[in-house]
Design an enzyme around this catalytic site. Structure first.
Site, PDB file in Angstrom:
ATOM      1  CE  LYS A  21      -2.253  -1.050   3.798  1.00 47.22           C
ATOM      2  NZ  LYS A  21      -1.470  -2.345   3.968  1.00 47.22           N
ATOM      3  NE  ARG A  95      -5.420  -2.289   8.867  1.00 47.71           N
ATOM      4  CZ  ARG A  95      -4.309  -1.327   8.620  1.00 47.71           C
ATOM      5  NH1 ARG A  95      -4.621  -0.302   8.058  1.00 47.71           N
ATOM      6  NH2 ARG A  95      -3.521  -1.886   8.920  1.00 47.71           N
ATOM      7  NE  ARG A 129       7.431  -2.693   6.617  1.00 44.05           N
ATOM      8  CZ  ARG A 129       6.097  -3.042   6.575  1.00 44.05           C
ATOM      9  NH1 ARG A 129       5.423  -2.381   5.806  1.00 44.05           N
ATOM     10  NH2 ARG A 129       5.457  -3.700   7.541  1.00 44.05           N
ATOM     11  NE  ARG A 162       5.314  -0.925  10.559  1.00 41.37           N
ATOM     12  CZ  ARG A 162       4.553  -0.842   9.791  1.00 41.37           C
ATOM     13  NH1 ARG A 162       4.295  -0.374   8.553  1.00 41.37           N
ATOM     14  NH2 ARG A 162       3.127  -1.916  10.047  1.00 41.37           N
ATOM     15  NE  ARG A 173       1.293  -5.547  10.690  1.00 46.00           N
ATOM     16  CZ  ARG A 173       2.372  -5.307  10.346  1.00 46.00           C
ATOM     17  NH1 ARG A 173       3.570  -5.662  10.676  1.00 46.00           N
ATOM     18  NH2 ARG A 173       2.587  -4.561   9.035  1.00 46.00           N
TER      19      ARG A 173
END
Ligand code: G5P
Ligand code: MG
Length: 222
Positions: A21, A95, A129, A162, A173
């Site tokens: 995203k 969400r 990431r 993160r 998640r």
């Protein structure tokens, strides 16, 4: 799909954690005149600033759970009020169906871009990431590495991994996403604004998103 109709263009991008995203949003705002608002980036900047909302949200985010609907909706609706005159791209909100309904009471929606990326690809991506917290810029050690490892290309500041990219939080998640997404997709499908984009790689999905948006709004002049 119409609430209070304004001339500005309203786009939403949905997708599982690490489906791309943020990466696709940065390409959209590079090529089209839209302001990008990411719910996750907004929460992380609240966390960095240690605001009440940020401190509260941290508990939920680090576990991979959703921040409660009322807190999240208030935060987003307030931010969108600042962008009233602009066209925007909303990333990571709604969400839940409740959030979609709250948003609909405030704003119309022109398009909903939904990314569908296989789960095995997602799990692999998260491990590599690196994020620049204050801008939301994301890198990946294989896909788009920073010029200097661990350093943001633009500001020279440090990148971080993160807390919610740890394997247990990522699993949670993904489960949370799966548990909530169907009624949201049904809702937008019913309103005739949903467009699905399926693929394994961002570079495969992006040209299709670009073509789709070009039919709706003019690309930026070079
Ligand atoms: P976020 O911040 O919205 P997620 O989990 O929805 O978090 P995330 O992790 O930000 O989504 P993304 O933006 O979909 O992922 O993906 P990305 O960052 O662009 O890409 C992921 C990685 O893959 C990057 O390293 C990128 O470089 C790489 N990549 C991209 N494309 C490719 C490719 O083709 N190949 C390869 N190899 N790599 C690629 O939300 C975080 C938390 O905030 C709370 C929740 O707690 C949530 O868990 N929250 C909310 N809570 C309640 N309601 C809401 N509306 C909320 N919004 C956020
Ligand atoms: Mg993101």
């Amino acid at each position: 799909m119409c609430a209070a109709r304004s001339k500005a263009f309203r786009a939403i991008i949905l997708g599982a954690p690490a489906s791309g995203k943020g990466t696709i949003s940065s390409r959209i705002v590079r090529d089209f005149k839209l302001k990008h608002l990411s719910s996750g980036d907004l929460l992380r900047s609240q966390m960095s600033a240690k605001t009440d909302v940020g401190l509260m949200a941290k508990e939920f985010m680090n576990k991979g759970s959703l921040v409660p609907d009322d807190v999240m909706s208030t935060l987003i609706i307030n931010e969108l009020a600042l962008l009233k005159q602009h066209s925007w791209l909303l990333d990571g909100f709604p969400r839940t169906l409740k959030q979609a309904e709250t948003l609909h009471q405030q704003e119309h929606t022109d398009v909903v871009i939904s990314l569908d990326v296989p789960e095995d690809e997602i799990v692999q991506r998260v491990a590599g990431r690196w994020t620049h917290i204050s801008s939301g810029r994301v890198y990946n050690t294989e896909f788009n590495p920073p010029k200097v490892p661990g350093i943001d290309d633009v500001t020279g500041e440090k990148l971080i991994q993160r807390d919610d990219d740890k394997p247990e939080a990522v699993r949670k998640r993904l489960q949370t996403y799966e548990a909530n997404i169907k009624p949201i997709l049904d809702y937008y499908h019913h309103h005739g604004v949903l467009q699905l984009f399926k693929g394994r790689f961002t570079n495969e999905i992006w040209p299709k998103v670009h073509e789709f948006l070009s039919e709706k709004i003019p690309p930026k002049a070079n």
